[in-house]
Scaffold this active site. Sequence first.
Site, PDB file in Angstrom:
ATOM      1  N   HIS A 157       2.283   3.029  -9.070  1.00  0.00           N
ATOM      2  CA  HIS A 157       2.066   1.900  -9.201  1.00  0.00           C
ATOM      3  C   HIS A 157       3.047   1.318 -10.245  1.00  0.00           C
ATOM      4  CE1 HIS A 157      -1.916   2.183  -7.467  1.00  0.00           C
ATOM      5  NE2 HIS A 157      -2.520   2.684  -8.509  1.00  0.00           N
ATOM      6  N   ASP A 205       1.024  -1.166   0.123  1.00  0.00           N
ATOM      7  CA  ASP A 205       0.049   0.008   0.125  1.00  0.00           C
ATOM      8  C   ASP A 205       0.910   1.340   0.088  1.00  0.00           C
ATOM      9  OD1 ASP A 205      -2.503   1.288  -0.105  1.00  0.00           O
ATOM     10  OD2 ASP A 205      -2.581   1.343   2.165  1.00  0.00           O
ATOM     11  N   LEU A 251      10.588 -20.214  -5.023  1.00  0.00           N
ATOM     12  CA  LEU A 251       9.652 -19.401  -4.376  1.00  0.00           C
ATOM     13  C   LEU A 251       8.321 -19.623  -4.799  1.00  0.00           C
ATOM     14  CD1 LEU A 251       9.018 -17.004  -2.299  1.00  0.00           C
ATOM     15  CD2 LEU A 251       9.481 -15.371  -4.375  1.00  0.00           C
TER      16      LEU A 251
END
Length: 264
Positions: A53, A36, A147
């Site tokens: 973004h 955020d 991962l």
Amino acid sequence: MHWAVSCSFLGRTVHSSTQIIPQTTDMPRHVAVIMDGNGRWARARGLPRVAGHKKGVDSVRSLVSDCGRKGIAHLTLFAFSSENWRRPPDEVSWLMALFVSLLEREVKSLHRNKVRLRVIGDLKAFEPKLQDLIHDAEALTSQNQGLNLTIAANYGGRWDLLQAMQAMLASKPHLALHPQHIGEADLSAFLTMADAPEPDLFIRTGGEQRISNFLLWHLAYTELYFTDTLWPDFDEAAFACALHSYRARERRFGRTSEQLRVES
Ligand code: IPE
Ligand code: IPE
Ligand code: MG
């Protein structure tokens, strides 16, 4: 009473922190992040929100490689919530275009790095091209052993619980007639990420201290870490601070400190 630290049920490993006491380690096995603060990062520089973004993608790349290097098994990133459709249409379209271009550009490199990519959320709402890219990326990377990177997109914790309930009843209709027989494992088996351990560490950047409908079920015993750092500024040093805070926590899972000392 003796508590098992791990167990399996009908051949599946049970990860539930309420059914068993999970084994804890200094390095979290699963980190979940609410990324955020992109809009505020951009606004503070006189830029349009979407510039934040775009810059936030660098933080994603850095965290993915850092988790890989540190041997963290699971990283789950909240990219777009089921409530983010409420944003101005221009920003939503821009985010969708960013998602498409990231899948087009980054999947090969993720695959080279043995990352297994999955996307959780109600994907039906996305345009067919985006759904196809997600499907192809998941298929390409499905056998990778590095991962486990999960992107939550059009995800909501309430949606997850509802779809799990619907899928459970569709597959085991007799449970609707005997609701008293429904156990935690019946439902959790149908939640997204049923095969992953629950997150050990939750990080929210950007200063807000709320869950915003992220992993409502999975965060039952997760350690929560909130930082004012905005997502585009979240670098390796910031992640190291989160890990440092995590290591200092005493994870009791309902027990007392005295019990933990006796058991260690
Ligand atoms: C998080 O950053 C990214 C998404 C929700 C897609 P925000 O866009 O919420 O940034 P702030 O909170 O407005 O600064
Ligand atoms: C949560 O951030 C969702 C994502 C980071 C994808 P928001 O910025 O949408 O959350 P609220 O609205 O401040 O709770
Ligand atoms: Mg926000």
